[in-house]
Design a protein around this motif. Structure first.
Motif, PDB file in Angstrom:
ATOM      1  N   ALA A 222     -15.530   3.035  -1.935  1.00 24.76           N
ATOM      2  CA  ALA A 222     -16.761   2.986  -2.803  1.00 24.76           C
ATOM      3  C   ALA A 222     -16.319   2.881  -4.373  1.00 24.76           C
ATOM      4  N   ILE A 223     -14.936   2.850  -4.648  1.00 25.43           N
ATOM      5  CA  ILE A 223     -14.797   2.616  -5.834  1.00 25.43           C
ATOM      6  C   ILE A 223     -14.896   1.296  -6.530  1.00 25.43           C
ATOM      7  N   GLY A 224     -14.616   0.278  -5.530  1.00 26.49           N
ATOM      8  CA  GLY A 224     -14.568  -0.977  -5.948  1.00 26.49           C
ATOM      9  C   GLY A 224     -13.419  -1.477  -6.430  1.00 26.49           C
ATOM     10  N   GLY A 225     -13.364  -2.880  -6.628  1.00 25.74           N
ATOM     11  CA  GLY A 225     -12.140  -3.501  -7.451  1.00 25.74           C
ATOM     12  C   GLY A 225     -11.192  -3.983  -6.235  1.00 25.74           C
ATOM     13  N   LYS A 226     -10.354  -4.690  -6.635  1.00 26.67           N
ATOM     14  CA  LYS A 226      -9.270  -5.341  -5.566  1.00 26.67           C
ATOM     15  C   LYS A 226      -7.981  -4.950  -5.772  1.00 26.67           C
ATOM     16  N   GLY A 227      -7.343  -4.509  -4.905  1.00 26.54           N
ATOM     17  CA  GLY A 227      -5.866  -4.097  -4.711  1.00 26.54           C
ATOM     18  C   GLY A 227      -5.701  -2.808  -4.934  1.00 26.54           C
ATOM     19  N   SER A 228      -5.391  -1.980  -4.012  1.00 28.27           N
ATOM     20  CA  SER A 228      -5.172  -0.460  -4.128  1.00 28.27           C
ATOM     21  C   SER A 228      -4.368  -0.063  -3.406  1.00 28.27           C
ATOM     22  N   ALA A 229      -3.493   1.011  -3.581  1.00 21.90           N
ATOM     23  CA  ALA A 229      -2.616   1.633  -2.803  1.00 21.90           C
ATOM     24  C   ALA A 229      -2.957   3.604  -2.686  1.00 21.90           C
ATOM     25  N   GLU A 230      -2.623   3.739  -1.576  1.00 20.15           N
ATOM     26  CA  GLU A 230      -2.598   5.297  -1.405  1.00 20.15           C
ATOM     27  C   GLU A 230      -1.432   5.946  -1.330  1.00 20.15           C
ATOM     28  N   PHE A 231      -1.397   6.942  -1.680  1.00 17.10           N
ATOM     29  CA  PHE A 231      -0.159   7.827  -1.461  1.00 17.10           C
ATOM     30  C   PHE A 231      -0.266   9.116  -0.614  1.00 17.10           C
ATOM     31  N   MET A 232       0.269   8.920   0.837  1.00 18.71           N
ATOM     32  CA  MET A 232      -0.119   9.875   1.646  1.00 18.71           C
ATOM     33  C   MET A 232       0.843  10.750   2.183  1.00 18.71           C
ATOM     34  N   ALA A 233       0.615  12.153   1.995  1.00 25.83           N
ATOM     35  CA  ALA A 233       1.473  12.959   2.293  1.00 25.83           C
ATOM     36  C   ALA A 233       1.619  13.296   3.992  1.00 25.83           C
ATOM     37  N   LEU A 234       2.793  13.175   4.462  1.00 22.53           N
ATOM     38  CA  LEU A 234       2.861  13.106   5.901  1.00 22.53           C
ATOM     39  C   LEU A 234       2.550  14.375   6.538  1.00 22.53           C
ATOM     40  N   THR A 235       1.720  14.592   7.293  1.00 24.02           N
ATOM     41  CA  THR A 235       1.462  15.937   7.905  1.00 24.02           C
ATOM     42  C   THR A 235       0.862  15.629   9.630  1.00 24.02           C
ATOM     43  N   ASN A 236       0.788  16.818  10.242  1.00 26.01           N
ATOM     44  CA  ASN A 236       0.109  16.622  11.580  1.00 26.01           C
ATOM     45  C   ASN A 236      -1.176  16.594  11.404  1.00 26.01           C
ATOM     46  N   VAL A 237      -1.761  17.305  10.495  1.00 26.32           N
ATOM     47  CA  VAL A 237      -3.343  17.323  10.355  1.00 26.32           C
ATOM     48  C   VAL A 237      -3.921  16.581   9.436  1.00 26.32           C
ATOM     49  N   GLY A 238      -3.217  15.426   9.044  1.00 30.11           N
ATOM     50  CA  GLY A 238      -3.913  14.607   7.975  1.00 30.11           C
ATOM     51  C   GLY A 238      -5.080  13.944   8.454  1.00 30.11           C
ATOM     52  N   GLU A 239      -5.900  13.692   7.640  1.00 24.37           N
ATOM     53  CA  GLU A 239      -7.300  12.856   8.045  1.00 24.37           C
ATOM     54  C   GLU A 239      -7.149  11.536   8.259  1.00 24.37           C
ATOM     55  N   ASP A 240      -6.075  10.949   7.837  1.00 30.34           N
ATOM     56  CA  ASP A 240      -6.043   9.489   8.149  1.00 30.34           C
ATOM     57  C   ASP A 240      -4.611   8.896   8.940  1.00 30.34           C
ATOM     58  N   THR A 241      -4.696   7.989   9.707  1.00 30.03           N
ATOM     59  CA  THR A 241      -3.799   7.347  10.440  1.00 30.03           C
ATOM     60  C   THR A 241      -3.058   6.397   9.840  1.00 30.03           C
ATOM     61  N   LEU A 242      -1.590   6.313   9.736  1.00 32.80           N
ATOM     62  CA  LEU A 242      -1.010   5.376   8.956  1.00 32.80           C
ATOM     63  C   LEU A 242      -0.006   4.789   9.772  1.00 32.80           C
TER      64      LEU A 242
END
Lengths: 566, 566
Positions: free
Chosen positions: A207-227
């Motif tokens: 939703a933020i818009g714009g081009k080019g972005s990176a996420e910093f993901m803490a690795l956990t068993n219960v994360g909301e994201d799949t990496l």
């Protein structure tokens, strides 16, 4: 911060047993250990131990942000509705329901900051005048409010959360890229210093818009994201965006004639593999979607899955849904299970995934009930596609696109930081114009950068815990040491030795907790482990001889050492 | 905090000339120097220099609060309406209009914290179980929102402001008094360390409720409050509450007979003094008020003023107003100017101020048009009053009630801190019950303690400034030093010397600003004075000889010193 504490004084006290309403291990432990207390759905009080962790997390962020050359400011927590109307985002945020606010006594609408692009850009419109003022990065650390539909997992997806947000302004695109890179590097230092196992991944910028972005993901068993991340190089990506080199297939060079074969009631890839004895990699799977109310067909290799986020981006669609049975029948002339690129109505838009590019002699649906085509060739049986798009989902085991050597593996993660290149969109909408070196007015190039600091606290609780309790890395532990006397009776050797040690360590400035309660030894050890202090000092039988036991909470290592060596 | 800064990088840049919409010197300077920017009425962004001052202010508060034994927590910034209904304060706050909030997406009402008694007491109701957990003082530092009718004077009376608030819980009244005293002493240390000229005064406790409170007032010319303080001891009070020993008067021992004398159209004390040639100290002034719709007469010595705050407290009235002409006539039988205690209807409640106690042979209104009584005596002409109340306003020149030696003088002040004894009211309403040593449940005794930290910033700007700009005390200055090279041209002696000095001081960890702009020397000095850095280092003509000029911003003292001695 005051470096010492007696456990009897910690408020609220810890408690045993299970807690209700907490789904994840970290959330349960934060409640049991008194770090957080829920006030209403997604709203929490933070206890004294949580505040110490949070201060350490935020101190690391502050140091690195200042070292990066960014200037700390504070943007009004309440934001006039007019600014949101100017950026054109008010209706969208209201529709999503996450923006929270009210009318003030004069009848103006004020919103509790869900983010701060609007206010910071409006500030720049007033005070950014010359190219000489750039590069400029403003940052702040404060509360944000997002009225989540389903607040969950404690501080992970609470409605109120603390965030470090930063906004960069540059005179040109190159400058924006440099500022983005500076922040990206600062983020890597920040999460490393906090003690996180994390990866940085390419992300869909949402939703933020714009081009080019990176996420910093803490690795956990219960994360909301799949990496997916490479085991050889530093490539990592959210599965929504990950690319990969999928395993190839040796297609036959023989040019067998096209055949239509009966496949009675055989619809799925698995059923076709069994029925025909050929690999799914020899099949083209054709799915019908409806993108903004218009049907579209998508073809990919049979063993792969269509990635709807990628597809949505390729189509530039607002709403994308899989087609209903009725739409499939209307679009292809056959029920679900028999669609294929050959013989499809020419009015239907057809998207080919990159996986289809090299396929020859493949199987696909014939757009007729219980019929498939075998040995289909592009350029012979149907026109070769004019373009291919990456619209399939990368998966563990695929080869890395970046290094072409490593293999991707899957993990789950919690997003703790996010960096974006915003380009000029906000600046143009909010009317920011600085004077360039050539004296002409132009819009600055912006970037925005966020770290959820209360989320970091919770993410670490999830990343580092065991069945006994929390396990804080030293860098953000509320206290470094817990002293547990085997007994705390007036006049006992253990009490005298523990008091003396506590006094000495306090004097020296160590962050140390003394368990001064008159409970059982077992319950005190259990609490120290629950609270998650990195080092537990047991003052027991050998205290008289000047010997104590040192327990490392993270490794579980125990060692007897001289009391003077601590 | 990063200790160095180049002036060219400070955002927003300072500006010359006057500013609109600022009434006070400090407010104007904070705007001109870029410390604050207004977003909407009473809502501000804080710039990088203000953030550094604020961090220092809050660090002092944090150190002293932790040293006092209080535990830092964070209470949810958004508070469920139900808690406010439980305390019974929602309607009152809504009526006053200062509470701000809205409905969340589920339809529940949430309010942005205007204060936190409700949420902290509800927390205690859940987690405070035993007398062994007390004394307990919880504190936090965060934003508060009060939707002021007339926000004004920048951060002084903004709608959003940062506040340190603390809440103490004790098992009995004595404990509460001890906790109150601990906080009161911490407050004195806090304001002393910040560098304030301040006094601590007794205060009327207003809307918070409870008994016993003190205000910490920063002394400024533009303060909202009028204060009286003793020139001999530490007594000080808000004029709303101040007591004093007023100058006495030698009343005649002669017992002249009561006389009714004509005083045609002579109504006021001044007119009576002129007309009769007697001192106002020989007159009893009688005023008619309406307290919660019931008329009441108040008598005090003619030269004194009735203090409506004191009177309201004595009467326990919700609404107190001076009576209209019609009410006076109905109550006394005469127009305004002729009321008196003698011959007044017995149904009218009569309050005697302490100043009337020793009066003899006095003059008062006769409750008839154009008539006064002369040589009135209590016990002879009318019954001696059964009680006296202090309902007059103390004033400069009065003797101190505390030491009985000093003289009170008047000053104006800005309230920067406030301590209250809340007693048990909130705890009882919110159902907090701890188990006493005798195992019986009881309500804790509470106190609450506030410091406005953004207000401290602004109050210091008002207390210490001159026509050139702000003057920060070292303890809270954003930077300690400003280096001003006479010229900043590539290769110039001043630039080389200034750069080297800046580099050396930065390395050493000094908080130093270098003016690296290529403007005029005068404008750079003007900016350094505007920003308010305590020490200005001028690197000028003698830089080649290793000599610089050191200017003390506060005293204006200038001295030439060796560059190596800085």
């Amino acid at each position: 911060m005051k470096p010492q504490m007696r456990v009897s004084q910690i408020f609220p006290a810890s408690y045993r047993g299970d807690v209700t309403g907490a789904e994840t291990p970290g959330h349960k432990l934060l409640l049991r250990a008194g770090y957080i207390r829920q006030v209403a759905a997604g709203l929490f009080h933070l206890g004294p131990l949580a505040m110490r962790v949070l201060h350490k997390i935020e101190a690391i962020v502050r140091e690195e942000m200042n070292a990066s050359g960014a200037l700390e400011v504070n943007l009004s927590l309440l934001q006039p509705g007019d600014l949101w109307r100017q950026s054109g985002r008010l209706e969208r945020y209201k529709h999503d329901g996450i923006i929270f606010g009210g009318k003030d006594r004069k009848g103006s609408d004020l919103y509790f900051a869900p983010t701060a692009e609007e206010v910071v850009t409006a500030w720049a419109a007033a005070d950014l005048r010359s190219h000489k003022q750039m590069p400029l990065t403003l940052w702040q650390m404060d509360w944000k409010m997002r009225d989540e539909l389903r607040p969950r997992m404690g501080l992970m997806r609470g409605r109120l959360f603390r965030m470090k947000d930063a906004y960069s302004f540059d005179a040109d695109e190159e400058g924006m890229r440099r500022s983005y890179q500076v922040q990206r590097e600062a983020y890597a230092r920040i999460f490393t210093r906090m003690g996180f196992r994390f990866i940085s991944v390419q992300a869909d910028s949402g939703a933020i818009g714009g081009k080019g972005s990176a996420e910093f993901m803490a690795l956990t068993n219960v994360g909301e994201d799949t990496l997916l991340n490479c085991d050889h190089c530093d490539y990592g990506a959210n599965v929504e965006k990950a690319e990969s080199i999928f395993a190839g297939f040796e297609y036959s060079n023989e040019s067998k004639p096209l055949r239509k074969i009966p496949t009675p009631n055989v619809r799925t890839i698995e059923e076709l593999e069994t029925f025909l004895g050929i690999s799914s990699r020899q099949m083209v799977k054709t799915l019908i979607y409806v993108a903004d109310q218009v049907p579209v067909a998508v073809c990919c290799r049979g063993d792969l899955t269509v990635n709807e986020v990628k597809l949505k981006n390729v189509l530039g669609a607002g709403v994308l849904e899989i087609a209903t049975e009725a739409v499939v029948t209307a679009a292809t002339g056959a029920p679900v299970g028999f669609a294929g690129p050959l013989g499809l109505k020419s009015s239907l838009r057809l998207i080919f995934d990159t996986s289809v590019k090299d396929m020859r002699s493949f199987l696909c649906g014939a757009n007729e009930t219980d019929q498939h085509f075998l040995d289909v060739h592009f350029g012979r049986d149907l026109p070769a596609p004019v373009g291919f798009h990456d619209v399939h989902t990368a998966r563990a085991g695929d080869r890395c696109v970046q290094c072409n050597e490593g293999t991707l593996s899957e993990s789950r993660g919690i997003e703790v930081g996010h960096v974006f290149m915003l380009q000029q969109g906000y600046a143009e909408k909010m009317g920011v114009a600085f004077q360039g070196a050539d004296t002409k007015p132009r819009a600055p190039w912006m970037g925005c950068y966020g770290i959820g600091t209360t989320r970091c606290l919770h993410a670490m609780a999830e990343q580092q815990c065991d069945e006994k309790g929390l396990i804080w890395p030293e860098a953000i532990a509320p206290y470094q040491y817990a002293i547990i006397p085997a007994a705390y009776k007036e006049g006992s050797v253990a009490k005298i030795a523990a008091d003396a040690l506590f006094e000495r360590m306090s004097q020296r400035g160590d962050e140390v907790v003394l368990d001064d309660r008159d409970g059982s030894f077992g319950s005190k050890i259990a609490d120290a482990e629950l609270f998650g202090f990195p080092k537990i000092i047991v003052v027991g039988r050998k205290a008289g001889e000047g010997i104590i036991e040192l327990v490392n909470r993270m490794t579980g290592e125990r060692s007897e050492v001289s009391i003077d060596s601590v």
